[in-house]
Design an enzyme around this catalytic site. Structure first.
Site, PDB file in Angstrom:
ATOM      1  N   VAL A 500       2.213  -2.614   1.315  1.00  0.00           N
ATOM      2  CA  VAL A 500       3.566  -3.186   1.314  1.00  0.00           C
ATOM      3  C   VAL A 500       4.589  -2.102   1.648  1.00  0.00           C
ATOM      4  CG1 VAL A 500       5.366  -4.165  -0.168  1.00  0.00           C
ATOM      5  CG2 VAL A 500       3.047  -5.110  -0.240  1.00  0.00           C
ATOM      6  N   GLN A 503       4.631  -1.147   5.293  1.00  0.00           N
ATOM      7  CA  GLN A 503       5.332  -2.150   6.098  1.00  0.00           C
ATOM      8  C   GLN A 503       6.836  -2.127   5.837  1.00  0.00           C
ATOM      9  OE1 GLN A 503       4.534  -4.037   8.560  1.00  0.00           O
ATOM     10  NE2 GLN A 503       6.426  -5.241   8.649  1.00  0.00           N
ATOM     11  N   GLU A 504       7.221  -1.941   4.588  1.00  0.00           N
ATOM     12  CA  GLU A 504       8.643  -2.017   4.232  1.00  0.00           C
ATOM     13  C   GLU A 504       9.454  -0.845   4.784  1.00  0.00           C
ATOM     14  OE1 GLU A 504      10.594  -4.095   2.851  1.00  0.00           O
ATOM     15  OE2 GLU A 504       9.341  -5.590   1.874  1.00  0.00           O
ATOM     16  N   SER A 505       9.018   0.367   4.532  1.00  0.00           N
ATOM     17  CA  SER A 505       9.840   1.535   4.863  1.00  0.00           C
ATOM     18  C   SER A 505       9.122   2.576   5.695  1.00  0.00           C
ATOM     19  CB  SER A 505      10.326   2.211   3.564  1.00  0.00           C
ATOM     20  OG  SER A 505       9.222   2.802   2.882  1.00  0.00           O
ATOM     21  N   TYR A 611       4.982  -9.837   8.839  1.00  0.00           N
ATOM     22  CA  TYR A 611       4.941  -9.026   7.626  1.00  0.00           C
ATOM     23  C   TYR A 611       3.644  -9.282   6.856  1.00  0.00           C
ATOM     24  CZ  TYR A 611       6.689  -7.143   3.135  1.00  0.00           C
ATOM     25  OH  TYR A 611       6.876  -6.436   1.981  1.00  0.00           O
TER      26      TYR A 611
END
Length: 647
Positions: A500, A503-505, A611
């Site tokens: 996660v 993918q997020e940052s 995502y």
């Protein structure tokens, strides 16, 4: 996770470099820079020549010198500005000071100095274009000035105040015409700027043009009028094609079905070319498809794109067929996609599922797909019961090349900027440094900065150098203990939480999204506060979300809540982490009976669909890199895939 030999080698290189200079001296210089930079902002004349001399060897000295000049630019000479520009042409500071100098000299009417600066600027901003128009006007180059004025004025939005002197003179000239005013009036309405259009109306001085303006306003305010009265727009009317698009887009917000009917009826009637039709056809069709229309609505989609020219729309029509488990129609639609699209992993997978659904063997297609490192390749591998293909190709690094890069002024500045958490400046340095680099050098540079902890830029460097198979560079794990500890507390898979974050940052230090999400796991402030409150976690200020430990603690806590709320389904929980649990609940209420792979494929938010697919894929990649057991889907999730429900 074991540490690859190449990472150890880079670490040894850095340690050697650090020992070559006094760490104490470097720390002293850094602290002096911080203090005197603040002085340069507030009181530039207080930065003495002695301070300049002391810091002249510090990598970020150009930033101090720039700030002194920038803060006192109105009293600086052109010679001193040019001296700085010549000495710092290979830094981002060159463009910053050049633009500031051009703005200042233009605003003061110092046209000779402005023109010399203008000649050095490759991509001028709007305000500089306006200043150049004023310069041309002052020089008596009226044709050039009027062309610049018309280009800048005839847009659907407001322009900088620096444009006003040029505009005011042009508006009073014989070169300005009422048709110019009509073009901007219509452009403003098309952009949704009714207030600007009202202002522009004062420049329309003849009745015929005023009538055209009133026609545009009526369609803007009541777009359905055109559906009922086609004669309101004819192909010989000024701006008819643009006004049709405006009407359709505005009507779509009120009645999407009616908007599509209007577009289908009038796009050819008003002479829009196939190329000019494509974007709006795609926009309307995809939006309508995401509403999962009934049979009548599906027929309208066919009218919208009868020749299957919009790949995105054909793709969504195929998704709708998949949601109906209409394997024959899905297969036919996939075959209507461009050849390159058909060969993508996505559509190869769905071709295989459709083949199986029609009773044909899909094994050969799935076997070929299982060799790919992708979401669809991983699904194929799990279906076949074979290993996931990582296709890792470890980097072969040249230590001499790394040493050379690390010693360059640009990379020395980058490292110091990172130490000072000036991430935007560091990225500007990176972008300029790699602009003329070979892919091999960019690849080495990416490994170098990643070894400093700048993993986000290392990942971007892998992309820039097209090193898709360098898994160590593309998938770092800088905080393994934090994920293990905090995810373990929430009884969730730490590798899932790591995926996660990737993918997020992408581990960007100081990450903050345009909507306000913060930190490694990109928590929205309200979500962070509520999660902290529910779980008894101390969150003093939002700035604390930039701390890895606290951010991962809160992020895993929220991810764990989503995991519980959606009954241990990682796909649903991942979607909820991105789009919000209320939306996922709504999607499940509407289409929760779908096979899980079809449900994921038909998530109406493009960002959330990608995502979910990325996070689940990254989970597999990280686990394979760590040599730990992994499955893309749990046994319970796997049983709900389309292929398994056919058996």
């Amino acid at each position: 996770m074991s540490i690859p030999r190449r990472t150890l080698l880079i670490g040894a290189l850095i340690a050697t470099q650090a020992s070559a200079a006094s760490t104490v001296d470097q720390d002293d210089l850094r602290q002096a820079f911080i203090e005197h930079y603040a002085t340069a902002v507030a009181e530039p004349n207080a930065v003495s020549s002695a301070i300049h001399q002391t810091l002249s060897t510090y990598p970020l000295y150009p930033y101090l010198e720039y700030q002194v000049l920038r803060s006192s630019l109105s009293s600086q000479s052109e010679a001193r500005v040019n001296d700085f520009l010549e000495r710092n042409a290979d830094t981002p500071l060159y463009g910053r000071l050049l633009f500031a100098w051009a703005r200042q000299t233009g605003a003061k009417g110092e046209w000779d100095s402005f023109d010399r600066a203008w000649q050095k600027i490759q991509r001028p901003s709007t305000d500089l274009k306006c200043l150049n128009g004023r310069h041309q006007l002052e020089q008596g180059n009226l044709s050039v000035a009027w062309e610049q004025a018309r280009t800048l004025w005839t847009v659907g939005h407001s322009q900088p105040d620096s444009c006003d002197p040029l505009f005011n003179t042009w508006l009073e000239s014989d070169n300005f015409s009422t048709s110019d005013a009509l073009k901007r009036y219509q452009a403003a309405l098309i952009k949704g700027r009714e207030g600007l259009a009202t202002y522009i109306k004062r420049f329309i001085r003849d009745q015929a043009t005023l009538a055209e303006a009133e026609r545009a306003l009526a369609l803007y305010q009541t777009p359905r009028l055109l559906l009922d009265e086609p004669a309101r727009l004819k192909d010989d009317m000024p701006g008819a094609q643009a006004l049709l698009e405006m009407s359709v887009r505005r009507l779509a917000r009120q009645d999407l079905t009616a908007a599509i009917q209007l577009w289908v009826r009038d796009r050819d009637r008003l002479g829009l070319s196939t190329e000019n039709q494509a974007e709006l056809t795609r926009y309307l069709g995809v939006w309508y498809s995401k509403r999962f229309p009934n049979a009548q609505g599906r027929a309208l989609l066919a009218q919208l794109d009868p020749q299957y020219q919009s790949a995105d729309l054909v793709g969504w029509r195929a998704r709708l067929a998949l949601s109906d488990r209409n394997w024959s129609e899905a297969r036919q639609l996939i075959e209507r996609l461009p050849a390159e699209e058909q060969q993508s992993d996505r559509w190869r997978y769905w071709t295989a599922i459709s083949q199986q659904g029609q009773g044909d063997s899909a094994r050969e297609t799935l076997q070929a797909l299982a060799a790919e490192r992708s979401f669809y390749g991983f699904m194929a591998a799990q279906i076949l019961g074979v290993d996931y293909a990582l296709n890792n190709r470890p980097a072969s690094l040249d230590m001499t090349r790394l040493e050379t890069l690390a010693a360059t002024p640009a990379f020395a500045r980058m490292r110091e900027l990172l130490a000072l958490e000036r991430y935007s400046d560091a990225r500007s340095e990176w972008n300029l440094a790699i602009a003329d680099m070979s892919e091999t050098d960019i690849h080495h540079a990416a490994h170098l900065v990643s070894s400093w902890g700048w993993h986000h830029q290392g990942i971007r460097g892998a992309i820039s150098s097209e090193q898709w198979n360098d898994m160590q560079l593309r998938f770092p794990n800088p905080y393994p203990e934090l994920y293990s500890r905090h995810a373990g507390t929430r009884d969730i898979d730490p590798i899932w939480a790591l995926a996660v974050t990737r993918q997020e940052s992408a581990f960007w230090m100081g990450a903050k999204s345009r909507v306000g999400a913060r930190g490694l796991m990109q928590l929205m402030p309200a979500t962070a506060r509520a999660t902290a409150r529910r779980n008894g976690i101390s969150l003093s200020t939002l700035d604390d979300l930039g701390k890895p430990d606290l951010n991962i603690q809160l992020g895993t806590a929220y991810l764990g809540e989503m995991f519980q709320q959606f009954n241990g389904n990682q796909a649903h929980a991942t979607a909820a982490y991105n789009a919000g649990p209320h939306r996922v609940s709504r999607w499940l209420d509407a289409r929760g009976e779908l096979p899980l792979d079809i449900w994921i494929e038909t998530i109406p938010f493009d960002e959330t669909r990608s995502y979910v697919q990325n996070v689940l894929s990254f989970k597999v990649i990280y686990a394979r890199m760590a040599n730990t057991p992994v499955a893309l889907f749990s046994d319970r999730e796997f049983a709900t895939l389309a292929l398994n429900q056919q058996n």
